[in-house]
Design a protein around this motif. Sequence first.
Motif, PDB file in Angstrom:
ATOM      1  N   LEU A   1     -31.683   5.931  38.840  1.00  9.92           N
ATOM      2  CA  LEU A   1     -30.213   6.012  38.918  1.00  9.92           C
ATOM      3  C   LEU A   1     -29.854   7.269  39.989  1.00  9.92           C
ATOM      4  N   LEU A   2     -30.423   8.351  39.493  1.00 11.00           N
ATOM      5  CA  LEU A   2     -30.081   9.668  40.378  1.00 11.00           C
ATOM      6  C   LEU A   2     -30.505   9.569  41.867  1.00 11.00           C
ATOM      7  N   ASP A   3     -31.693   8.800  42.194  1.00  8.54           N
ATOM      8  CA  ASP A   3     -32.080   8.713  43.407  1.00  8.54           C
ATOM      9  C   ASP A   3     -31.519   7.632  44.127  1.00  8.54           C
ATOM     10  N   HIS A   4     -31.077   6.701  43.475  1.00  6.64           N
ATOM     11  CA  HIS A   4     -30.521   5.545  44.323  1.00  6.64           C
ATOM     12  C   HIS A   4     -29.029   5.196  44.227  1.00  6.64           C
ATOM     13  N   CYS A   5     -28.238   6.072  43.294  1.00  7.56           N
ATOM     14  CA  CYS A   5     -26.957   5.605  43.040  1.00  7.56           C
ATOM     15  C   CYS A   5     -25.999   7.006  43.131  1.00  7.56           C
ATOM     16  N   TRP A   6     -24.891   7.022  42.747  1.00  8.97           N
ATOM     17  CA  TRP A   6     -24.154   8.291  42.586  1.00  8.97           C
ATOM     18  C   TRP A   6     -22.761   7.686  41.905  1.00  8.97           C
ATOM     19  N   GLY A   7     -21.844   8.676  41.404  1.00  7.87           N
ATOM     20  CA  GLY A   7     -20.857   8.090  40.859  1.00  7.87           C
ATOM     21  C   GLY A   7     -20.082   9.098  39.877  1.00  7.87           C
TER      22      GLY A   7
ATOM     23  N   ASP B   1     -24.508  11.923  34.941  1.00  8.61           N
ATOM     24  CA  ASP B   1     -24.550  12.270  36.527  1.00  8.61           C
ATOM     25  C   ASP B   1     -24.368  13.736  36.852  1.00  8.61           C
ATOM     26  N   PRO B   2     -24.666  14.104  38.165  1.00  8.86           N
ATOM     27  CA  PRO B   2     -24.343  15.584  38.321  1.00  8.86           C
ATOM     28  C   PRO B   2     -22.895  16.001  38.554  1.00  8.86           C
ATOM     29  N   SER B   3     -22.196  15.078  39.104  1.00  9.28           N
ATOM     30  CA  SER B   3     -20.719  15.584  39.042  1.00  9.28           C
ATOM     31  C   SER B   3     -20.284  15.967  38.028  1.00  9.28           C
ATOM     32  N   GLY B   4     -20.408  15.428  36.867  1.00  7.73           N
ATOM     33  CA  GLY B   4     -19.519  16.049  35.815  1.00  7.73           C
ATOM     34  C   GLY B   4     -18.508  15.561  35.327  1.00  7.73           C
ATOM     35  N   MET B   5     -17.822  14.442  36.383  1.00  2.94           N
ATOM     36  CA  MET B   5     -16.565  14.034  36.166  1.00  2.94           C
ATOM     37  C   MET B   5     -16.356  12.858  34.755  1.00  2.94           C
ATOM     38  N   LEU B   6     -17.621  12.556  34.190  1.00  4.70           N
ATOM     39  CA  LEU B   6     -17.170  11.773  32.892  1.00  4.70           C
ATOM     40  C   LEU B   6     -18.130  12.538  32.012  1.00  4.70           C
TER      41      LEU B   6
ATOM     42  N   THR C   1     -20.221  11.798  55.308  1.00  8.54           N
ATOM     43  CA  THR C   1     -20.500  11.731  54.070  1.00  8.54           C
ATOM     44  C   THR C   1     -19.161  11.896  53.124  1.00  8.54           C
ATOM     45  N   VAL C   2     -18.337  12.657  53.494  1.00  8.81           N
ATOM     46  CA  VAL C   2     -17.006  12.743  52.927  1.00  8.81           C
ATOM     47  C   VAL C   2     -16.335  11.370  52.974  1.00  8.81           C
ATOM     48  N   GLY C   3     -16.156  10.794  53.985  1.00 12.33           N
ATOM     49  CA  GLY C   3     -15.569   9.520  54.373  1.00 12.33           C
ATOM     50  C   GLY C   3     -16.089   8.511  53.382  1.00 12.33           C
ATOM     51  N   ASN C   4     -17.330   8.339  53.450  1.00 10.99           N
ATOM     52  CA  ASN C   4     -17.959   7.234  52.638  1.00 10.99           C
ATOM     53  C   ASN C   4     -17.893   7.377  51.089  1.00 10.99           C
ATOM     54  N   CYS C   5     -17.506   8.529  50.713  1.00  8.95           N
ATOM     55  CA  CYS C   5     -17.403   8.795  49.277  1.00  8.95           C
ATOM     56  C   CYS C   5     -15.965   8.652  48.889  1.00  8.95           C
ATOM     57  N   VAL C   6     -14.928   8.909  49.794  1.00  4.15           N
ATOM     58  CA  VAL C   6     -13.770   8.952  49.471  1.00  4.15           C
ATOM     59  C   VAL C   6     -13.306   7.387  49.602  1.00  4.15           C
ATOM     60  N   THR C   7     -13.796   6.729  50.571  1.00  8.92           N
ATOM     61  CA  THR C   7     -13.532   5.210  50.737  1.00  8.92           C
ATOM     62  C   THR C   7     -14.041   4.472  49.343  1.00  8.92           C
ATOM     63  N   ALA C   8     -15.274   4.950  49.132  1.00 13.08           N
ATOM     64  CA  ALA C   8     -15.958   4.047  47.920  1.00 13.08           C
ATOM     65  C   ALA C   8     -14.821   4.583  46.562  1.00 13.08           C
ATOM     66  N   TRP C   9     -14.570   5.570  46.342  1.00  9.96           N
ATOM     67  CA  TRP C   9     -13.568   5.922  45.124  1.00  9.96           C
ATOM     68  C   TRP C   9     -12.317   4.923  45.608  1.00  9.96           C
ATOM     69  N   ALA C  10     -11.651   5.183  46.700  1.00 10.94           N
ATOM     70  CA  ALA C  10     -10.520   4.561  46.823  1.00 10.94           C
ATOM     71  C   ALA C  10     -10.366   3.088  46.763  1.00 10.94           C
TER      72      ALA C  10
ATOM     73  N   LEU D   1     -14.650  15.139  46.200  1.00 13.71           N
ATOM     74  CA  LEU D   1     -15.665  16.167  46.846  1.00 13.71           C
ATOM     75  C   LEU D   1     -16.598  16.829  45.908  1.00 13.71           C
ATOM     76  N   LEU D   2     -16.563  16.280  44.645  1.00 15.13           N
ATOM     77  CA  LEU D   2     -17.854  16.525  43.892  1.00 15.13           C
ATOM     78  C   LEU D   2     -19.061  15.450  43.739  1.00 15.13           C
ATOM     79  N   SER D   3     -18.713  14.432  44.600  1.00 14.32           N
ATOM     80  CA  SER D   3     -19.557  13.428  44.562  1.00 14.32           C
ATOM     81  C   SER D   3     -21.056  13.774  44.820  1.00 14.32           C
ATOM     82  N   GLN D   4     -21.893  13.398  44.308  1.00 14.68           N
ATOM     83  CA  GLN D   4     -23.357  13.835  44.516  1.00 14.68           C
ATOM     84  C   GLN D   4     -23.813  13.747  46.005  1.00 14.68           C
ATOM     85  N   PRO D   5     -23.616  13.005  46.744  1.00 18.83           N
ATOM     86  CA  PRO D   5     -23.986  12.645  48.068  1.00 18.83           C
ATOM     87  C   PRO D   5     -23.226  14.067  48.809  1.00 18.83           C
ATOM     88  N   ILE D   6     -22.142  14.106  48.534  1.00 16.97           N
ATOM     89  CA  ILE D   6     -21.437  15.332  49.351  1.00 16.97           C
ATOM     90  C   ILE D   6     -21.895  16.659  48.868  1.00 16.97           C
TER      91      ILE D   6
END
Length: 579
Positions: free
Chosen positions: A86-92, A111-116, A216-225, A464-469
């Motif tokens: 999950l950590l190698d192939h996903c994020w969230g 997950d590493p972001s700590g958001m949950l 990378t920021v664009g991809n993550c923000v778009t996914a969240w939005a 901005l805390l997303s794992q890929p960023i």
Amino acid sequence: MTARYLLLTGRTNSRLLETPTTLAGLPLVWSGENLLLAAGAGDLTTDPDAEIAVVGKLFSRIDNRPLEQFDGAARKEIFRSKGQWLLDHCWGAYVAVIAESGRRAVSVIRDPSGMLACYHCAIGDGCVAVTNEPELLSGAGLVSCRVDWAALARHLRSGDFRGTHTCLEGLEELLPGCRLTLGAQREMEPVWSPWAHVGPDQRLQRESAAALLSRTVGNCVTAWARSYDQILMGISGGLDSSIVLAALKSAHVKPSLYTLATVGPGGDERGYARLAAKHCGYDVEEQFFDISAVDPRRSHAAHLPRPTGNYFIQAIEAAVKGTLARMHRDSQRAIFSGGGGDNIFCYAHSASPVADRWLREGFAAGLFATARDIHRVTGASLPAIVTKALGKRWGRDKGYRWKGDDLFIATAVEAEPLSFNHPWLDAPDDALPGKALHIALLLRFHNHLERHRRPDFPPTIMPLLSQPIAELCLSIPSWRWYEGGVNRSVARQAFADRLPEALIRRTSKGRPDSFILEIFERHRALLREMLHDGLLHRHGIIDMEAIDTVLISANPHHRHQLRVLELGNAEAWARKWSA
């Protein structure tokens, strides 16, 4: 609403695992041989055989789209790797529960972001409970949470550090990027480490750091939005919130915007907020911090296992609540924020980047360029910067040394030793001091992240805390963040073509200091009464004599005001959990 969950696991014949239809008011979504999982509607990913459940948002690294189910190959790899897949192939922002048939142990991964959030405790009869809301434990009649006074004292002294211990008896936190194995014992181990990402990213050989960060920021923000129907976002016109706003515009998403200002000019950023909103084609609602929204007898962290933050958060929550009331309720809503940007983009006043470049490139021209950059960012003299860098360059310990805060703490408590144990602070022998600092910045923000969690609010998303960023930013050399003598330099370059020059060049920050002073002045008498007659004083945690000197001072130091307000909030928190 914010994702909510409660997991019970233990021995097979435990009476606590008798199958109900709900648990703490949440519907049961998984009933296994030795576990029960209840979760709110919405954010839940499961596999066909109900051996894996992921609470929260989960995105694929391949296309950044939500993962709603696992195929056979993914399931096999998840079990084989005990969730590492999950950590190698996903994020969230998620907590994953893995219980493979035939194995008694249950694995929980955060997950590493700590958001949950993720907390766990023993509840008797050989069982363990895992949840993101401690109040669910008492709501289900599983345990009565009580204040751990020794832990509370350590928390107040620890300067934003957060480890596994909370301030409630028996309740521990599963740290971001870690796995909890629930079998004969509870065992926590890291499965994601920031140190694994501080080396050069191979993509940087083909693409500039700014271009890669922008994408990378664009991809993550778009996914969240795309995961929500309506987005509410607070903006200040600062760099971090403006970057998220620009990414939302590129994703063709129209958020509802608000900005909060102080009456005093130091915290009035409406001009910058208007500039950011107008450039992106949005309107922004302007509000002032409202002193009437602040009640020192109430803690905004009353539902949390630690008293984080300060009273002015109540005014922010009141503004958000009012704005949410004007939005459509029958939709998936979220609160977006540029929070964590300073930390992700390595914003600090330190000579560590100079030491890093010295260690990596030797005594070369680039070293002096970085020293000049740090001079322009911090205002420190070049001799002072070089002296500090020398100490870090030749020091034996390249790791980060966390500093405590004993201001207004009782002498007896102050004498107790503090330890700052966290897997992210375990620096390897070849660690660069600037990278140790960068990682400490990420860890420090987790203590601020928790205060944004409210069960009655939509989830707060900090893209901005997303794992890929985070992984990309860790791979960028520390000195690159200060190139040109400005902080967060790579981030500024990344969005220079999507934001007004005035925002890209801005290095100042607005602060709500005048509002904090207003809170302090209005509630001096009440704070003195609360702290004098309170639980912190009764348990010998605070130095009331020293606090009194601040409360009667005509012109107290701003840091002292902040500390008294922090202790007042902790007192209100302790009273709630002691009621």
